[in-house]
Design an enzyme around this catalytic site. Structure first.
Site, PDB file in Angstrom:
ATOM      1  N   CYS A   1      36.934  40.594  59.238  1.00  0.00           N
ATOM      2  CA  CYS A   1      35.260  39.773  59.284  1.00  0.00           C
ATOM      3  C   CYS A   1      34.332  41.186  57.965  1.00  0.00           C
ATOM      4  O   CYS A   1      34.240  41.974  58.648  1.00  0.00           O
ATOM      5  CB  CYS A   1      34.810  39.872  61.033  1.00  0.00           C
ATOM      6  SG  CYS A   1      35.800  38.639  61.023  1.00  0.00           S
ATOM      7  N   GLN A   2      33.344  40.543  58.005  1.00  0.00           N
ATOM      8  CA  GLN A   2      31.834  41.663  56.788  1.00  0.00           C
ATOM      9  C   GLN A   2      31.524  41.775  58.048  1.00  0.00           C
ATOM     10  O   GLN A   2      31.203  43.370  58.174  1.00  0.00           O
ATOM     11  CB  GLN A   2      31.434  40.556  56.179  1.00  0.00           C
ATOM     12  CG  GLN A   2      30.079  40.988  55.487  1.00  0.00           C
ATOM     13  CD  GLN A   2      29.650  39.927  54.453  1.00  0.00           C
ATOM     14  OE1 GLN A   2      30.211  38.472  54.943  1.00  0.00           O
ATOM     15  NE2 GLN A   2      28.587  40.502  53.704  1.00  0.00           N
TER      16      GLN A   2
END
Length: 147
Positions: A58-59
């Protein structure tokens, strides 16, 4: 530590999300609604925001805790990004408070397609969303296997 009471997957369902998002004419309004959904998530206790609950891929930082209550998965989630918290709420509406077999049987891709969600997210945000779902599905697989 148990997860706080969560309306997503109980009083707020996947069908509710589809119906509510369909009400909006444009994606700017839909994004605002998604962010508002994230604000409705119960707070995740700080002690549950640990490295083992951190979702890789996930960013943003995303934590998912999965516990069992009466053979149903109870999900507690958090993120450092408002839009991601809203995306987590959308996922929880479909998968929280469900049995492991129901989680595995739910067609999340069809749900996202019905919402038009993936095509309106950046590639990194879309990959992160899929990583969150994969984490929950992995937990469902573990819990559906005989001990």
């Amino acid at each position: 530590m148990t997860a706080p009471v969560n309306p997503f997957g109980a009083s707020v369902t996947a069908d509710d999300i589809v119906e509510n998002l369909d009400f909006f004419d444009n994606w700017e309004d839909r994004y605002r609604y998604i962010i508002d959904l994230g604000r409705e998530l119960p707070a995740m206790p700080a002690e549950l925001r640990s490295d083992e609950r951190l979702v890789r891929g996930c960013q943003s930082q995303v934590w998912i805790d999965v516990s069992d209550e009466q053979e149903r998965l109870q999900l507690s989630v958090d993120s450092d990004a408002f839009i991601v918290k809203g995306l987590l709420a959308i996922v929880l509406a479909a998968l929280n408070n469900k049995s492991p077999s129901d989680v595995l049987a739910f067609d999340i891709n069809a749900y996202f397609e019905e919402l038009g969600l993936i095509r309106h997210l950046s590639a990194t945000r879309g990959n992160g969303l899929l990583a969150m779902v994969a984490r929950i599905r992995d937990e469902a697989v573990k819990r559906s296997q005989p001990q």
